[in-house]
Design an enzyme around this catalytic site. Structure first.
Site, mmCIF file in Angstrom:
data_model
loop_
_atom_site.group_PDB
_atom_site.id
_atom_site.type_symbol
_atom_site.label_atom_id
_atom_site.label_comp_id
_atom_site.label_asym_id
_atom_site.label_seq_id
_atom_site.Cartn_x
_atom_site.Cartn_y
_atom_site.Cartn_z
ATOM 1 N N ASP A 68 85.039 33.005 64.261
ATOM 2 C CA ASP A 68 85.206 34.316 64.902
ATOM 3 C C ASP A 68 85.239 34.179 66.422
ATOM 4 O O ASP A 68 84.860 33.144 66.969
ATOM 5 C CB ASP A 68 84.103 35.303 64.463
ATOM 6 C CG ASP A 68 82.694 34.720 64.571
ATOM 7 O OD1 ASP A 68 82.530 33.630 65.142
ATOM 8 O OD2 ASP A 68 81.756 35.372 64.097
ATOM 9 N N ASN A 137 72.602 43.248 59.916
ATOM 10 C CA ASN A 137 73.258 44.248 59.055
ATOM 11 C C ASN A 137 73.997 43.585 57.890
ATOM 12 O O ASN A 137 74.772 44.226 57.197
ATOM 13 C CB ASN A 137 74.237 45.107 59.878
ATOM 14 C CG ASN A 137 75.399 44.290 60.436
ATOM 15 O OD1 ASN A 137 75.389 43.064 60.389
ATOM 16 N ND2 ASN A 137 76.392 44.977 60.962
ATOM 17 N N HIS A 139 76.131 40.957 58.162
ATOM 18 C CA HIS A 139 77.424 40.317 58.434
ATOM 19 C C HIS A 139 77.309 38.802 58.401
ATOM 20 O O HIS A 139 76.263 38.234 58.700
ATOM 21 C CB HIS A 139 78.064 40.820 59.736
ATOM 22 C CG HIS A 139 77.458 40.311 61.013
ATOM 23 N ND1 HIS A 139 76.745 41.107 61.874
ATOM 24 C CD2 HIS A 139 77.485 39.093 61.596
ATOM 25 C CE1 HIS A 139 76.363 40.397 62.914
ATOM 26 N NE2 HIS A 139 76.791 39.169 62.781
ATOM 27 N N GLU A 144 81.933 42.711 59.311
ATOM 28 C CA GLU A 144 80.955 43.801 59.344
ATOM 29 C C GLU A 144 80.992 44.560 58.005
ATOM 30 O O GLU A 144 82.009 44.540 57.305
ATOM 31 C CB GLU A 144 81.303 44.768 60.485
ATOM 32 C CG GLU A 144 81.173 44.158 61.888
ATOM 33 C CD GLU A 144 79.751 44.201 62.434
ATOM 34 O OE1 GLU A 144 78.797 43.972 61.679
ATOM 35 O OE2 GLU A 144 79.612 44.467 63.654
#
Ligand code: GLP
Length: 249
Positions: A68, A137, A139, A144
């Protein structure tokens, strides 16, 4: 899934041994790295560098990929993942810079960049061993939580808490609100994955990710379907997991 609970100071040796063994077996391995705080906090890249300097890890034939990158800032900006990787690893190991691959943070056409990245990973034959963090969260890479997650590399809108801190952008550039991230295919096709998730703040997402139902709303749950995943936890991050699910180092 192989879940191992260890002391934070044991992580660098464990991860170092795994990557060293990988390189010894296949010198031209494709190694997947990650950004985030864990590799620095637990000295993982420092360990790679030390082993490299001692002649125990030879990256000269390897390829290194990062899954990423932030979008919309120049490649040499201090906040890009490219800069992070150069500063914390690439500059101090004998990898050929031409064999380091991270999506471009400032491409003319982000959609084309995503396609190019997928083609590159295919050309490399996929990732042999991927190091990964776990977002609070849920990810992984920068997938996401969403109703649906693409299989291929895509442009993702970042949740507010996952954007870089504003004070790093005092230079007038806007804080990136998007990133380029690989999709689920990259993760599912990696031959082996090591996830590092340490500390009390990860305890509840660890439980959800590794014991909850598989859902794109918690992207890390897909790791439950992968045939070769090692999850490294510490006592704190493992505290909501049933004891029979993990071994203690
Ligand atoms: C960033 C990276 C993720 C990583 C996450 C958590 O968001 N893009 O790939 O998983 O950080 O990492 P850490 O908990 O080590 O800071």
């Amino acid at each position: 899934m192989n879940i191992i609970v260890m002391k934070p100071e044991q992580i660098r040796k464990y991860v170092g041994d795994r990557f060293q063994a990988q390189l010894k077996e296949i010198p031209h391995s494709v190694l997947g790295m990650t950004t985030g705080s864990s590799p620095l906090k637990f000295g993982i890249y420092d360990e790679f560098i030390k082993r490299g300097q001692a002649g125990n890890m030879d990256f000269s034939e390897a390829a290194i990929v990062n899954p990423d990158e932030l979008l919309g800032i120049p490649q040499d900006h201090p906040e890009t993942y490219r800069t992070y990787m150069k500063e914390h690893l690439f500059n101090d190991i004998n990898v050929n810079p031409l064999n380091t691959h991270i999506p471009d943070s400032d491409p003319e056409n982000p959609e084309d960049e995503c396609k190019k990245f997928d083609e590159l990973i295919d050309k490399l034959g996929g990732v042999d061993l991927q190091l990964m963090g776990l977002g609070e969260n849920g990810h992984i890479a920068f997938m996401e939580p969403k109703e649906a997650i693409p299989a291929s590399t895509y442009v993702v809108d970042l949740e507010e808490q996952n954007r870089p801190a504003a004070d790093a952008f005092a230079d007038g550039l806007e804080v990136p609100k998007q990133a380029i991230t690989v999709g689920l295919r990259y993760v599912m096709k990696a031959r082996a994955i090591i996830v590092v998730a340490i500390g009390a703040s990860k305890a509840s997402i660890v439980k959800e990710a590794f014991t909850g139902p598989v859902t794109t709303k918690v992207p890390a749950t897909f790791l439950q379907l992968h045939p070769n995943v090692t999850i490294i936890l510490d006592e704190e991050s493992a505290k909501e997991l049933p004891e029979e699910l993990y071994q203690v180092l």
